[in-house]
Design an enzyme around this catalytic site. Structure first.
Site, PDB file in Angstrom:
ATOM      1  N   HIS A 182       0.497 -10.786   4.312  1.00  0.00           N
ATOM      2  CA  HIS A 182      -0.630 -10.255   3.548  1.00  0.00           C
ATOM      3  C   HIS A 182      -1.152 -11.418   2.718  1.00  0.00           C
ATOM      4  O   HIS A 182      -0.362 -12.285   2.314  1.00  0.00           O
ATOM      5  CB  HIS A 182      -0.183  -9.186   2.560  1.00  0.00           C
ATOM      6  N   ASP A 212       1.107 -11.986  -0.166  1.00  0.00           N
ATOM      7  CA  ASP A 212       2.506 -12.420   0.062  1.00  0.00           C
ATOM      8  C   ASP A 212       2.562 -13.926  -0.143  1.00  0.00           C
ATOM      9  O   ASP A 212       3.602 -14.478  -0.516  1.00  0.00           O
ATOM     10  CB  ASP A 212       2.965 -12.153   1.502  1.00  0.00           C
ATOM     11  N   MET A 260      -0.818 -13.317  13.085  1.00  0.00           N
ATOM     12  CA  MET A 260      -1.454 -12.155  12.445  1.00  0.00           C
ATOM     13  C   MET A 260      -1.473 -12.304  10.928  1.00  0.00           C
ATOM     14  O   MET A 260      -0.501 -12.752  10.338  1.00  0.00           O
ATOM     15  CB  MET A 260      -0.689 -10.881  12.843  1.00  0.00           C
ATOM     16  N   GLU A 281      -3.630   0.204  11.747  1.00  0.00           N
ATOM     17  CA  GLU A 281      -2.244   0.704  11.818  1.00  0.00           C
ATOM     18  C   GLU A 281      -2.129   2.111  11.247  1.00  0.00           C
ATOM     19  O   GLU A 281      -2.272   2.323  10.053  1.00  0.00           O
ATOM     20  CB  GLU A 281      -1.336  -0.261  11.037  1.00  0.00           C
ATOM     21  N   LYS A 330      -0.451   5.672   9.995  1.00  0.00           N
ATOM     22  CA  LYS A 330       0.762   6.171   9.337  1.00  0.00           C
ATOM     23  C   LYS A 330       0.399   7.533   8.752  1.00  0.00           C
ATOM     24  O   LYS A 330      -0.697   7.683   8.215  1.00  0.00           O
ATOM     25  CB  LYS A 330       1.180   5.200   8.230  1.00  0.00           C
ATOM     26  N   GLU A 356       3.278   1.519  14.826  1.00  0.00           N
ATOM     27  CA  GLU A 356       4.601   1.180  14.278  1.00  0.00           C
ATOM     28  C   GLU A 356       5.581   2.285  14.643  1.00  0.00           C
ATOM     29  O   GLU A 356       5.293   3.477  14.442  1.00  0.00           O
ATOM     30  CB  GLU A 356       4.518   1.013  12.754  1.00  0.00           C
ATOM     31  N   HIS A 402       6.361   4.759  11.847  1.00  0.00           N
ATOM     32  CA  HIS A 402       5.256   5.635  11.460  1.00  0.00           C
ATOM     33  C   HIS A 402       5.106   6.791  12.449  1.00  0.00           C
ATOM     34  O   HIS A 402       4.823   7.920  12.057  1.00  0.00           O
ATOM     35  CB  HIS A 402       3.956   4.835  11.355  1.00  0.00           C
ATOM     36  N   ASP A 435       4.224  -3.056  15.604  1.00  0.00           N
ATOM     37  CA  ASP A 435       5.234  -3.193  14.548  1.00  0.00           C
ATOM     38  C   ASP A 435       6.519  -2.525  15.020  1.00  0.00           C
ATOM     39  O   ASP A 435       6.599  -1.291  15.112  1.00  0.00           O
ATOM     40  CB  ASP A 435       4.748  -2.548  13.237  1.00  0.00           C
ATOM     41  N   ASP A 486       9.997   6.593   4.361  1.00  0.00           N
ATOM     42  CA  ASP A 486       9.680   5.380   5.116  1.00  0.00           C
ATOM     43  C   ASP A 486      10.841   4.378   5.005  1.00  0.00           C
ATOM     44  O   ASP A 486      11.061   3.792   3.953  1.00  0.00           O
ATOM     45  CB  ASP A 486       8.401   4.787   4.502  1.00  0.00           C
ATOM     46  N   ASP A 522      11.805   1.724   7.473  1.00  0.00           N
ATOM     47  CA  ASP A 522      11.641   0.360   8.005  1.00  0.00           C
ATOM     48  C   ASP A 522      12.984  -0.281   8.375  1.00  0.00           C
ATOM     49  O   ASP A 522      13.320  -1.388   7.940  1.00  0.00           O
ATOM     50  CB  ASP A 522      10.894  -0.536   6.997  1.00  0.00           C
ATOM     51  N   ASP A 547       8.419  -5.260  11.676  1.00  0.00           N
ATOM     52  CA  ASP A 547       8.003  -4.840  10.339  1.00  0.00           C
ATOM     53  C   ASP A 547       9.111  -3.962   9.777  1.00  0.00           C
ATOM     54  O   ASP A 547       9.044  -2.736   9.832  1.00  0.00           O
ATOM     55  CB  ASP A 547       6.676  -4.067  10.408  1.00  0.00           C
TER      56      ASP A 547
HETATM   57  C1  GLT Z   1       3.635  -2.178   4.417  1.00  0.00           C
HETATM   58  C2  GLT Z   1       3.635  -1.085   5.460  1.00  0.00           C
HETATM   59  C3  GLT Z   1       3.613  -1.631   6.820  1.00  0.00           C
HETATM   60  C4  GLT Z   1       2.348  -2.358   7.148  1.00  0.00           C
HETATM   61  C5  GLT Z   1       2.184  -3.597   6.374  1.00  0.00           C
HETATM   62  C6  GLT Z   1       0.822  -4.167   6.642  1.00  0.00           C
HETATM   63  S1  GLT Z   1       2.560  -3.439   4.738  1.00  0.00           S
HETATM   64  O1  GLT Z   1       4.909  -2.724   4.296  1.00  0.00           O
HETATM   65  O2  GLT Z   1       4.769  -0.245   5.258  1.00  0.00           O
HETATM   66  O3  GLT Z   1       3.850  -0.649   7.782  1.00  0.00           O
HETATM   67  O4  GLT Z   1       2.418  -2.781   8.482  1.00  0.00           O
HETATM   68  O5  GLT Z   1      -0.093  -3.936   5.617  1.00  0.00           O
HETATM   69 MN    MN Z   2       3.791  -1.753   9.716  1.00  0.00          MN
HETATM   70 MN    MN Z   3       6.684   1.060   7.803  1.00  0.00          MN
END
Ligand code: GLT
Ligand code: MN
Ligand code: MN
Length: 378
Positions: free
Chosen positions: A58, A61, A92, A185, A187, A221, A224, A249, A259, A261, A291
């Site tokens: 980002h 970041d 990216m 993306e 979610k 993702e 998501h 992702d 969430d 991750d 991600d």
């Molecule tokens: C954030 C989110 C991710 C996105 C990122 C891109 S930031 O951490 O949870 O899924 O891909 O903005």
């Molecule tokens: Mn993501």
């Molecule tokens: Mn995520």
């Protein structure tokens, strides 16, 4: 190549990580950071040592939101030097339109015109940064584009703002002649109660309403899709079918949880196997972007166990895909099934209908063979 060598990531595998992923400090809504900050240049060095291809980011970041022009240029220069020294790409770049309190009711969809304009300008600057770093994909994750209550902004108005903002941004990419495509993306929720355009399908329909649909695709993702109770493999398949898988992702997630991750393949190995199979079968050539972040239990070193694990699991599953195609029992079960599906048996009568209704597909046998392949006993 030996089995073990095939599991060692190479830049040609196209693995990438976000600065925010390995740099995640383990903060959550109930607890503070557990790991020290990580310099961007250290991330470049360590990822390169592990065999990654690239790093994504980002805007903030890398460059703090309040940095002066001089500070920005110095930071970018140092980062570029590290990229060169360690031979890492930035395929990216994305923009942070969620952290600062100014975005609390949305960014590109905010009802406040000034916030919308600021979000569009901030995104243009992130695109400039992306172009400078050679990024060909610009991800937009609309984490704050949504609502807790629908009594004020009508969701249709939210979508209209989204469209207008995206049209402006596409126009900007074209006038700047940036070789950049945009990947949206989806979610379903978190941080908003409900986020607009929660799935790949909704994104794809929305993209067709933009001025230049060709420029815009999706960045699905795994986590998501699971949060929405959907099958990530089917989400990615739909994106591929539409020619819109611009980026992906990879991570993992338990269904019905916040969430998370999680490390790729750490929750659902079989789902991960089918996703790797889909990506390999389809000859997707974009970045394989993780991600995700390390468990909060980990210290600075545990982060690299996490990163290495994501890549290693992908490569092991890629090898399982090869085995799937070489396994004579699996392949003959599939061949038998295909021939059975193709048999000439039209349905004209009740007997014909009953024939097909009573026949067994033998998926139990095939699924068990695949389980055993994944379990490593074949
Ligand atoms: C954030 C989110 C991710 C996105 C990122 C891109 S930031 O951490 O949870 O899924 O891909 O903005
Ligand atoms: Mn993501
Ligand atoms: Mn995520």
């Amino acid at each position: 190549m030996s089995m073990e060598a095939a599991r060692k990531p190479q830049p040609s595998d196209r693995f990438t990580f976000g600065l925010w992923t390995v740099g995640n400090r383990g903060r959550d809504p109930f607890g503070d950071a557990v790991r020290p900050p990580l310099a961007s240049t250290t991330v470049v060095e360590r990822l390169s040592e592990l065999g990654a291809y690239g790093v994504s980011l980002h805007d903030n970041d890398l460059v703090p939101i309040d940095a002066t022009a001089g500070e920005r240029d110095r930071i970018v220069r140092e980062f570029q030097k590290a990229l060169q020294d360690w031979n890492l790409r930035v395929p990216m770049v994305t923009v942070n339109l969620f952290y600062d309190p100014v975005f609390k009711d949305g960014a590109l969809t905010s009802s406040v015109r000034s916030v919308r304009q600021y979000a569009v300008e901030k995104t243009k600057r992130a695109m400039d940064l992306g172009a400078e770093l050679g990024a060909e994909i610009f991800v937009l994750w609309g984490g704050r584009e949504g609502s807790e209550m629908d009594g004020a902004r009508d969701a249709r108005q939210g979508l209209a703002y989204y469209r207008e903002s995206l049209n402006t941004l596409c126009e900007y990419v074209k006038t700047q002649r940036y070789a950049m495509r945009i990947a949206l993306e989806p979610k379903p929720n978190e941080p908003r109660s409900d986020i607009y355009l929660p799935s790949v399908g909704s994104m794809l329909a929305f993209i067709q309403t933009l001025d230049d649909p060709e420029m815009v695709g999706v960045n699905p993702e795994v986590a998501h899709a699971k949060m929405a109770g959907l099958n990530p493999v089917h989400e990615v398949a739909q994106a591929l079918d539409a020619g819109k898988l611009f980026h992906i992702d990879l991570n993992d997630q338990r269904i019905g949880r916040f969430d998370q991750d999680l490390r790729f393949g750490s929750d659902d190995l079989k789902g991960a196997f089918y996703l790797v199979k889909l990506l390999e079968d389809s000859h997707y050539l974009g970045p394989l972007h993780f991600d995700a972040h390390a468990y909060r239990t980990e210290d600075a070193e545990g982060v690299w166990d996490f990163a290495a694990g994501c890549m290693r699991t992908y490569l092991i599953l890629k090898d399982k895909v090869r085995q799937f195609y070489e396994d004579t029992e699996i392949q003959s079960a599939l061949a038998e099934w295909r021939a059975w599906c193709e048999q000439e048996r039209p349905i004209h009568s009740r007997e014909d209908r009953e024939f097909w209704g009573q026949a067994g597909y033998r998926y139990e046998r095939l699924d068990q063979l695949i389980n055993e392949l994944i379990l490593g006993v074949r």
